[in-house]
Design a protein around this motif. Structure first.
Motif, short mmCIF file in Angstrom:
data_model
loop_
_atom_site.label_atom_id
_atom_site.label_comp_id
_atom_site.label_asym_id
_atom_site.label_seq_id
_atom_site.Cartn_x
_atom_site.Cartn_y
_atom_site.Cartn_z
N TYR A 125 -7.98 -5.62 -38.15
CA TYR A 125 -7.98 -6.36 -36.95
C TYR A 125 -9.28 -5.68 -35.99
O TYR A 125 -7.99 -4.96 -35.34
N ASN A 126 -10.47 -6.39 -35.57
CA ASN A 126 -11.22 -5.35 -34.22
C ASN A 126 -9.91 -5.44 -33.09
O ASN A 126 -10.35 -4.71 -32.21
N LYS A 127 -9.93 -6.61 -32.49
CA LYS A 127 -9.34 -6.77 -31.52
C LYS A 127 -7.85 -5.45 -31.30
O LYS A 127 -7.36 -5.03 -30.12
N GLN A 128 -7.18 -6.08 -32.28
CA GLN A 128 -5.57 -5.60 -32.08
C GLN A 128 -6.18 -3.41 -32.65
O GLN A 128 -4.98 -2.70 -32.77
N GLN A 129 -7.01 -3.30 -32.98
CA GLN A 129 -7.49 -2.07 -33.34
C GLN A 129 -6.20 -1.56 -34.74
O GLN A 129 -5.46 -0.23 -34.36
N ASP A 140 3.88 -3.41 -33.31
CA ASP A 140 4.05 -4.76 -33.05
C ASP A 140 4.79 -5.65 -33.72
O ASP A 140 5.53 -5.12 -33.78
N HIS A 180 -4.72 1.51 -30.96
CA HIS A 180 -4.67 0.28 -30.18
C HIS A 180 -4.24 1.17 -28.71
O HIS A 180 -3.34 2.49 -29.14
N ASP A 186 -10.47 -9.39 -39.82
CA ASP A 186 -12.45 -9.24 -39.26
C ASP A 186 -13.16 -8.67 -40.11
O ASP A 186 -13.83 -8.88 -40.93
N THR A 198 -2.91 2.57 -36.21
CA THR A 198 -3.37 1.92 -35.06
C THR A 198 -4.38 3.07 -34.30
O THR A 198 -4.22 4.11 -34.66
N TYR A 240 -2.18 -13.57 -36.80
CA TYR A 240 -3.08 -13.36 -36.42
C TYR A 240 -4.75 -13.55 -36.86
O TYR A 240 -5.57 -13.28 -36.41
#
Length: 141
Positions: A43-47, A10, A67, A29, A65, A25
């Motif tokens: 980071y949960n959202k981005q896994q 990313d 994701h 988390d 990752t 970011y």
């Protein structure tokens, strides 16, 4: 979520410090220290899991990752048959290590691990490259 071999994932580049990652970011988390005193951000959202190496002035050196939209060289990877993906990639040298129901497929020249379970890829791991002088090739200056 683009996995960019030898560079990062990313917007993350190998060699970033914690403050640069937080600027991108926000606060993680979850944060913890591993047995080697490296700092790990989750980071949960981005896994995504990010490791800052203690013995490298806390530079970003490893990324994992899971994701579902992760791509490698323009191809979605997760959930696909590992043999099919390895045949599509230009990386031809792979080492395989088995752990109970999971397997790690490692390509050293790109410091890339495709982890599979039941023949399907479940996560991607990528690390900063170490050159012939045994030094990291940091992409973020």
């Amino acid at each position: 979520m683009i996995v960019n071999p030898k560079n990062g994932v990313d917007q993350l580049l190998f060699g970033m410090k914690q403050k640069e990652v937080i600027a991108l970011y926000g606060s993680p988390d979850k944060q913890f220290e591993d047995d080697d005193h490296n700092i790990i951000y989750l980071y949960n959202k981005q896994q995504i899991r990010i490791s800052f190496y203690e013995d490298e002035q806390m530079r970003l050196g490893y990324i994992i990752t899971s994701h579902p939209e992760a791509t490698l060289l323009g191809k979605k990877i997760l959930g696909r048959e590992v043999a099919e993906v390895k045949n599509e990639l230009p990386f031809k040298t792979w080492e395989q290590e088995d752990f109970d129901s999971t397997e790690n497929h490692f390509n050293e020249s790109n410091w890339l691990v495709l982890q599979s379970e039941y023949g399907k890829i479940i996560r991607i791991e990528i690390g900063a490259i170490i050159n012939d002088n045994d030094e990291f090739e940091w992409k973020f200056k």
